[in-house]
Scaffold this motif. Structure first.
Motif, PDB file in Angstrom:
ATOM      1  N   ARG A  82     -62.779 -25.827 -10.765  1.00  0.00           N
ATOM      2  CA  ARG A  82     -63.528 -27.080 -10.865  1.00  0.00           C
ATOM      3  C   ARG A  82     -64.768 -27.043  -9.986  1.00  0.00           C
ATOM      4  NH1 ARG A  82     -58.217 -29.610 -11.071  1.00  0.00           N
ATOM      5  NH2 ARG A  82     -58.302 -30.013  -8.839  1.00  0.00           N
ATOM      6  N   LEU A  83     -64.630 -26.495  -8.787  1.00  0.00           N
ATOM      7  CA  LEU A  83     -65.776 -26.423  -7.877  1.00  0.00           C
ATOM      8  C   LEU A  83     -66.863 -25.526  -8.465  1.00  0.00           C
ATOM      9  CD1 LEU A  83     -65.514 -26.100  -4.020  1.00  0.00           C
ATOM     10  CD2 LEU A  83     -67.288 -24.900  -5.284  1.00  0.00           C
ATOM     11  N   LEU A  84     -66.458 -24.340  -8.938  1.00  0.00           N
ATOM     12  CA  LEU A  84     -67.432 -23.417  -9.516  1.00  0.00           C
ATOM     13  C   LEU A  84     -68.063 -24.006 -10.772  1.00  0.00           C
ATOM     14  CD1 LEU A  84     -68.773 -20.628  -9.515  1.00  0.00           C
ATOM     15  CD2 LEU A  84     -66.853 -19.811 -10.900  1.00  0.00           C
ATOM     16  N   SER A  85     -67.259 -24.654 -11.613  1.00  0.00           N
ATOM     17  CA  SER A  85     -67.782 -25.262 -12.830  1.00  0.00           C
ATOM     18  C   SER A  85     -68.855 -26.289 -12.498  1.00  0.00           C
ATOM     19  CB  SER A  85     -66.646 -25.914 -13.617  1.00  0.00           C
ATOM     20  OG  SER A  85     -67.136 -26.572 -14.762  1.00  0.00           O
ATOM     21  N   ARG A  86     -68.609 -27.069 -11.449  1.00  0.00           N
ATOM     22  CA  ARG A  86     -69.604 -28.075 -11.055  1.00  0.00           C
ATOM     23  C   ARG A  86     -70.906 -27.407 -10.634  1.00  0.00           C
ATOM     24  NH1 ARG A  86     -69.870 -33.245 -12.541  1.00  0.00           N
ATOM     25  NH2 ARG A  86     -71.670 -34.123 -11.508  1.00  0.00           N
ATOM     26  N   LEU A  87     -70.804 -26.344  -9.861  1.00  0.00           N
ATOM     27  CA  LEU A  87     -71.998 -25.644  -9.385  1.00  0.00           C
ATOM     28  C   LEU A  87     -72.744 -24.989 -10.537  1.00  0.00           C
ATOM     29  CD1 LEU A  87     -70.555 -23.961  -6.155  1.00  0.00           C
ATOM     30  CD2 LEU A  87     -72.145 -25.884  -6.256  1.00  0.00           C
ATOM     31  N   ILE A  88     -72.024 -24.372 -11.467  1.00  0.00           N
ATOM     32  CA  ILE A  88     -72.667 -23.679 -12.584  1.00  0.00           C
ATOM     33  C   ILE A  88     -73.347 -24.676 -13.520  1.00  0.00           C
ATOM     34  CG2 ILE A  88     -72.218 -22.363 -14.688  1.00  0.00           C
ATOM     35  CD1 ILE A  88     -70.288 -20.660 -13.176  1.00  0.00           C
ATOM     36  N   HIS A  89     -72.670 -25.773 -13.832  1.00  0.00           N
ATOM     37  CA  HIS A  89     -73.278 -26.771 -14.705  1.00  0.00           C
ATOM     38  C   HIS A  89     -74.563 -27.334 -14.086  1.00  0.00           C
ATOM     39  CE1 HIS A  89     -69.507 -26.943 -17.071  1.00  0.00           C
ATOM     40  NE2 HIS A  89     -70.256 -27.485 -18.005  1.00  0.00           N
TER      41      HIS A  89
END
Length: 223
Positions: free
Chosen positions: A156-163
């Motif tokens: 979830r953390l990485l997804s937020r950063l990538i988006h």
């Protein structure tokens, strides 16, 4: 992804919330429009799943009120009403997508991920930053083509950063969109998880912007 599910059918709400949670999403449930109105006014969500037949008014009316107040988060309507006039009313009120009951949970999940992707300006389901790629449909991350195993919170953390890339994501935003409200982390917890991500993705994959937060740079290919 943090989702608000507005549904008065408790069994349906619990089942859908559990399925979405198992897919790695954070889900909060409101059983009526008034509760949902309070939550969208005080909390931050990535998307709302909104039933039309609520006990305290039509979901269309609540949605129209949110749009009038400038609440512009994506909304997926979920309803048993199949008439085109009902769908048209939802879209006219500001809905972004529509799913008719009965539905497949996988379809709801795909649509939610697409709404979030488009909200951040991404048309393609594969989002790539440097050597790091996020397959939003499959919910998988690769580094230089090799799969990367992540915990649910790391994902979830990485997804937020990538988006959000290349935008800097504040600690507050990460806390609000990555972690359960009952388990809001202190800054050290976020630092620890970012450190773990860097070990898995490459030391230069995530940049710390002092006083602001974190920014995704992508990682170098593994050697």
């Amino acid at each position: 992804m943090k989702v608000l599910l507005v549904e008065d059918d408790r069994a349906l709400a619990e089942g859908l919330a559990a399925a979405l949670s198992n897919a790695g999403l954070l889900v909060e449930v409101a059983e009526d429009g008034r509760s949902a109105d309070f939550l969208v006014s005080t909390e931050r969500y990535d998307v709302v799943i909104l039933d039309l037949g609520l006990p305290d008014g039509s979901g269309v009316q609540w949605l129209a009120g949110w749009r009038e107040r400038g609440i512009d988060l994506p909304v997926l309507i979920l309803t048993a009403r199949e008439r085109w006039s009902d769908k048209a009313a939802g879209f006219s009120a500001g809905a972004d997508d529509y799913v008719t009951k009965p539905f497949e949970t996988a379809e709801v999940l795909f649509r939610l991920r697409a709404l979030m992707r488009r909200a951040h300006g991404h048309a393609h389901p594969m989002i790539t930053v440097g050597e790091i790629a996020l397959d939003t449909h499959a919910g998988q991350v690769t580094r230089a083509g090799m799969p990367v195993a992540l915990t649910a919170q790391e994902f979830r953390l990485l997804s937020r950063l990538i988006h959000a890339a290349p935008r800097v994501v504040s600690r507050t935003e990460l806390s609000e969109h990555v972690y359960d409200g009952d388990q809001e982390p202190d800054s050290n917890v976020i630092d620890v998880q970012v450190s773990r991500l860097r070990r898995k993705l490459g030391g230069e994959s995530i940049e710390t912007v002092r006083g602001q937060g974190y920014r995704m740079n992508g990682g170098k290919a593994p050697t």
